[in-house]
Design a protein around this motif. Structure first.
Motif, short mmCIF file in Angstrom:
data_model
loop_
_atom_site.label_atom_id
_atom_site.label_comp_id
_atom_site.label_asym_id
_atom_site.label_seq_id
_atom_site.Cartn_x
_atom_site.Cartn_y
_atom_site.Cartn_z
N TYR A 1 10.54 71.48 110.85
CA TYR A 1 9.14 71.47 111.29
C TYR A 1 8.26 71.59 110.06
N GLN A 2 7.01 71.17 110.23
CA GLN A 2 6.06 71.33 109.13
C GLN A 2 5.46 72.72 109.12
N ASN A 3 5.06 73.19 110.28
CA ASN A 3 4.36 74.47 110.36
C ASN A 3 4.84 75.26 111.57
N LEU A 4 6.08 75.70 111.50
CA LEU A 4 6.65 76.40 112.65
C LEU A 4 6.21 77.85 112.65
N ILE A 5 5.61 78.27 113.76
CA ILE A 5 5.23 79.68 113.89
C ILE A 5 6.21 80.29 114.88
N LEU A 6 7.25 80.87 114.35
CA LEU A 6 8.30 81.46 115.18
C LEU A 6 8.85 82.67 114.46
N PHE A 7 8.76 83.82 115.12
CA PHE A 7 9.30 85.06 114.58
C PHE A 7 10.57 85.38 115.36
N ALA A 8 11.67 85.41 114.66
CA ALA A 8 12.96 85.61 115.35
C ALA A 8 13.99 86.11 114.34
N PRO A 9 15.08 86.69 114.83
CA PRO A 9 16.14 87.04 113.89
C PRO A 9 16.75 85.77 113.31
N LYS B 1 17.44 70.21 121.34
CA LYS B 1 16.34 69.54 122.04
C LYS B 1 15.67 70.51 123.01
N SER B 2 16.50 71.33 123.69
CA SER B 2 15.95 72.33 124.61
C SER B 2 15.13 73.35 123.84
N MET B 3 15.63 73.75 122.67
CA MET B 3 14.89 74.72 121.84
C MET B 3 13.52 74.16 121.49
N GLU B 4 13.48 72.87 121.15
CA GLU B 4 12.21 72.24 120.79
C GLU B 4 11.25 72.28 121.97
N ALA B 5 11.78 71.95 123.16
CA ALA B 5 10.94 71.97 124.36
C ALA B 5 10.47 73.39 124.66
N ILE B 6 11.35 74.37 124.46
CA ILE B 6 10.99 75.78 124.70
C ILE B 6 9.89 76.19 123.72
N ILE C 1 5.04 64.59 126.98
CA ILE C 1 4.59 65.79 127.71
C ILE C 1 4.25 66.89 126.71
N GLY C 2 5.11 67.07 125.70
CA GLY C 2 4.87 68.10 124.68
C GLY C 2 3.56 67.89 123.97
N ILE C 3 3.29 66.63 123.60
CA ILE C 3 2.05 66.32 122.88
C ILE C 3 0.85 66.57 123.80
N ALA C 4 0.97 66.17 125.07
CA ALA C 4 -0.13 66.38 126.02
C ALA C 4 -0.39 67.88 126.21
N GLN C 5 0.68 68.67 126.29
CA GLN C 5 0.52 70.13 126.45
C GLN C 5 -0.17 70.72 125.24
N ARG C 6 0.24 70.30 124.06
CA ARG C 6 -0.39 70.82 122.84
C ARG C 6 -1.88 70.46 122.80
N ALA C 7 -2.18 69.24 123.19
CA ALA C 7 -3.60 68.81 123.18
C ALA C 7 -4.40 69.62 124.19
N CYS D 1 13.17 79.11 107.65
CA CYS D 1 11.77 78.83 107.39
C CYS D 1 11.49 77.38 107.77
N ASN D 2 10.68 77.16 108.81
CA ASN D 2 10.36 75.82 109.32
C ASN D 2 11.60 75.04 109.76
N ARG D 3 12.61 75.76 110.22
CA ARG D 3 13.86 75.07 110.56
C ARG D 3 14.57 75.82 111.69
N VAL D 4 15.10 75.04 112.64
CA VAL D 4 15.95 75.62 113.69
C VAL D 4 17.25 74.83 113.68
N SER D 5 18.40 75.52 113.61
CA SER D 5 19.70 74.81 113.55
C SER D 5 20.63 75.32 114.63
N VAL D 6 21.43 74.39 115.13
CA VAL D 6 22.53 74.76 116.04
C VAL D 6 23.76 74.05 115.51
#
Lengths: 164, 338, 165
Positions: free
Chosen positions: B90-98, B48-53, A50-56, B78-83
């Motif tokens: 990530y390779q190219n994460l565009i996320l601005f956050a504290p 996993k939820s963060m990734e989906a968000i 789903i994520g890949i489809a959304q990005r596309a 930088c290009n990383r999210v940890s819990v």
């Protein structure tokens, strides 16, 4: 002596049976966990698809735009598509897009009007397949916009994702 | 006989104690291990939820979402999210956050990065426990204040006020003038205090990052920004490194999108030259903005290879010319450049 | 006395065995519940929800925006408006707008929904009981619907797509 030996024997037997039950419980628990992991892996694959489809669907490299203010969803600019088909397959860009699309194939097919002659009706903008791997196919109807004639065609964005 | 009986009872009790202790130890270790596994599993679920968000929110433009989640400490790098100890690269994460998002609520905002065509969406994240204090008297300060979500803990003042400590774990000052050194930090002994000084306007400028050190705000360095969206990104990112990392990823994206627009423009030149309809309606002469556009797009593509002040100026100049060319195309009913 | 003592011992032993049997039975019952709710649980199908919720909407939006071929660059929406009102437009010289849209929709849905083995019903109507265009078959059970209102003079036309399942 014999009585106490029987007593000890009895206690040991009870403990033995108890630990056998615990072991059986463990094996059972491990089987359930294994089943859960399989199901979670499947869910994770689906979410990834789903994520890949959304990005596309929302790739700025393909999306139609009319200046900055209005932006059409589910619309692909044909000229951008033709350029993207070449650029996204260049080696340095393929590596960039792998992070976004992983193992998948993204095709756009024009359904209407039917293409005749030498014109193309299918474009593949990303392709990185995985052999012998289950796949999900997501088909999304999109409008294909020709900015020269300012007309819309009907197309399908097809995202095939291969699970791990 | 009596002695034997006594021994039997004692031995029995010793046996019970040893066996009981062994069983208890076994189950206790099981429970402790299972607790560890459950905690790790919960952290993995949050990740996993963060990734989906991140994926789901990044695809939409101009949105603000409040997301409820389990009480967690999410570290953004930088290009990383940890819990906890688990991280996702990530390779190219565009996320601005504290650097650290604590709590059970997440505020996510997206804005488009337009230079002048949309290159990508910028994703901003924070938490209602972070306090944003804007100090500035001009319209620009009010504009930035208005651009932040309303459910964010934000305040605006004309000059550095006597600020009450509200026990926020993080406080961020956004300063539009020279009053960074006038901010009194003694009231916030337990908070992580950072500041951002903005010198510029909505289009471009320079930002200076400050970090608290022994009750004083020390400069971490300066970086440029282009567009208000990137400036909002600097408001959210509490360190210079995080902001710079995300902006480099934004520039990579900009280069790719610009190359597509350039290819599109070149194809348009070809198609317009061939188009019977354009020739019949005499619009081929009117629709002549595309060579200029292609040239400016080439400049933007080259300038987006490195994130620095010089390239930001080049992109800004090229963007101005593109806006005029696009407006020209619109006036003459020609196909738009973007 | 010895008899009584022996009887008591047997009773104690029986009680202990019964105790063990009860533990085993309780564990079996717990195992049955676990099997029922955990192992035979249907895995969540996120994709189906995502695809079906977007499909009807995207299909009808894309279709209505499509420019008709050989019809003065009019869109399907404009042809439907003519179909509901004046019926003056002729595509390819002789085909009325209603027939043209019906044929185009049929062709598109044949290559998409039919190919994916999805049942559907497409209707365009001012009066629901007398549709101007109708394709496919009515859904009997679950369906995902999208209605697109098209303004015409003095009324509103509806273009509706139901995807079954």
């Amino acid at each position: 002596m014999k009585k106490s030996q029987i007593q000890i024997g009895e206690t040991i037997a009870v403990l033995f049976v108890f630990f056998i039950l615990v072991a059986v419980g463990f094996i059972f628990y491990a089987m359930v966990i294994k089943g859960n992991i399989g199901s979670e892996q499947d869910e994770a694959s689906q979410l990834r698809a789903i994520g890949i489809a959304q990005r596309a669907m929302f790739l700025p490299e393909l999306q139609c735009s009319k200046d900055v203010i209005t932006e059409e969803t589910d619309c692909i600019d044909i000229l951008k598509l033709k350029t993207a088909e070449v650029l996204m397959k260049q080696r340095q860009n393929e590596i960039y897009y792998y992070d976004m699309f992983e193992f998948s194939e993204i095709n756009i097919t024009q359904i209407y009007p039917q293409i005749t002659g030498l014109d193309k009706s299918q474009w593949t903008i990303y392709s990185r397949k995985r052999q012998n791997s289950p796949k999900f196919i997501t088909n999304i109807p999109v409008s294909l916009y020709d900015s020269i004639t300012k007309t819309y065609r009907f197309g399908i964005l097809s995202v095939e994702t291969f699970s791990k | 006989m009596l002695k034997k009986r006594g021994m039997e009872i004692q031995f029995n009790w010793i046996f019970v104690l040893v066996a009981g202790a062994a069983i208890l130890l076994f189950f206790t270790s099981l429970v402790v291990k299972q607790r560890g596994v459950s905690e790790t599993s919960a952290k993995a679920t949050v990740l996993k939820s963060m990734e989906a968000i991140i994926i789901g929110t990044s695809v939409s433009t101009d949105t603000i979402k409040t997301i409820n989640m389990p009480n967690s400490n999410i570290e953004i790098g930088c290009n990383r999210v940890s819990v906890g100890g688990i991280s996702r690269q990530y390779q190219n994460l565009i996320l601005f956050a504290p650097g650290l998002i604590k709590g059970n609520k997440l505020i996510a905002q997206t804005l488009p990065f337009n230079v002048p065509y949309k290159a990508t969406n910028l994703l901003f994240m924070t938490n209602p426990q972070v306090r944003y204090i804007i100090i500035g008297s001009n319209d620009f300060a009010r504009d930035v204040y208005g651009s932040l979500p309303s459910n964010l803990k934000k305040e605006i003042y004309l000059s550095p006020p006597a600020i009450k400590n509200e026990n926020n774990y993080k406080i961020r000052f956004i300063v539009f003038d020279n009053s960074v050194n006038n901010i009194d930090l003694k009231s916030f002994p337990d908070s992580d205090v950072t500041a951002l000084r903005i010198i510029g306007n909505k289009e471009k400028g320079t930002i200076e990052f400050y970090q608290e050190n022994e009750n004083r705000l020390l400069s971490q360095g300066q970086l440029p920004y282009i567009t208000k969206s990137a400036l909002i990104g600097a408001v959210y990112s509490d360190t210079k490194d995080l902001y710079e990392c995300s902006m480099k990823n934004v520039f990579s994206r900009l280069r790719l999108t610009t190359d597509i627009y350039r290819g599109r423009t070149d194809k348009m030149i070809e198609e317009i030259g061939r188009s019977e309809e354009m020739r019949r309606s005499n619009r081929q002469a009117q629709c002549n903005q595309y060579s200029t556009a292609s040239r400016e797009l080439t400049k933007i593509s080259a300038a987006s290879s490195v994130f620095n002040n010089e390239n930001i100026n080049k992109i800004s100049e090229a963007a101005e010319i593109l806006i005029n060319a696009n407006d020209d195309a619109k006036k003459n009913s020609c196909p738009l450049i973007y | 006395m010895t008899n009584l003592h022996t009887k008591m011992k047997h009773k104690i032993a029986q009680m202990e065995i019964l105790g063990l049997a009860i533990v085993v039975v309780l564990m079996l019952v717990a195992a049955i519940f676990v099997i029922r709710f955990s192992v035979f649980k249907e895995p969540a199908d996120y994709r189906k929800g995502f695809v079906s919720s977007e499909l009807a909407s995207n299909m009808i939006n894309a279709f209505l925006k499509t420019t008709a071929q050989d019809c003065s660059q009019l869109t399907m929406t404009e042809l439907l408006q003519d179909c509901a009102q004046a019926q003056s437009i002729r595509c390819r010289g002789e085909t009325p707008a209603c027939s043209y849209v019906q044929a185009a929709a049929g062709s598109i849905f044949e290559k998409t929904l039919n190919k994916w083995n999805m049942r559907y019903e497409f209707k365009a109507y001012v009066d629901m009981d007398r549709p101007l265009i109708r394709l496919g078959e009515a859904c009997r059970a679950e369906k995902k619907s999208r209605i697109f209102p098209i303004p015409i003079s003095g009324a509103t036309m509806q273009a509706k797509l139901d995807i079954c399942g």
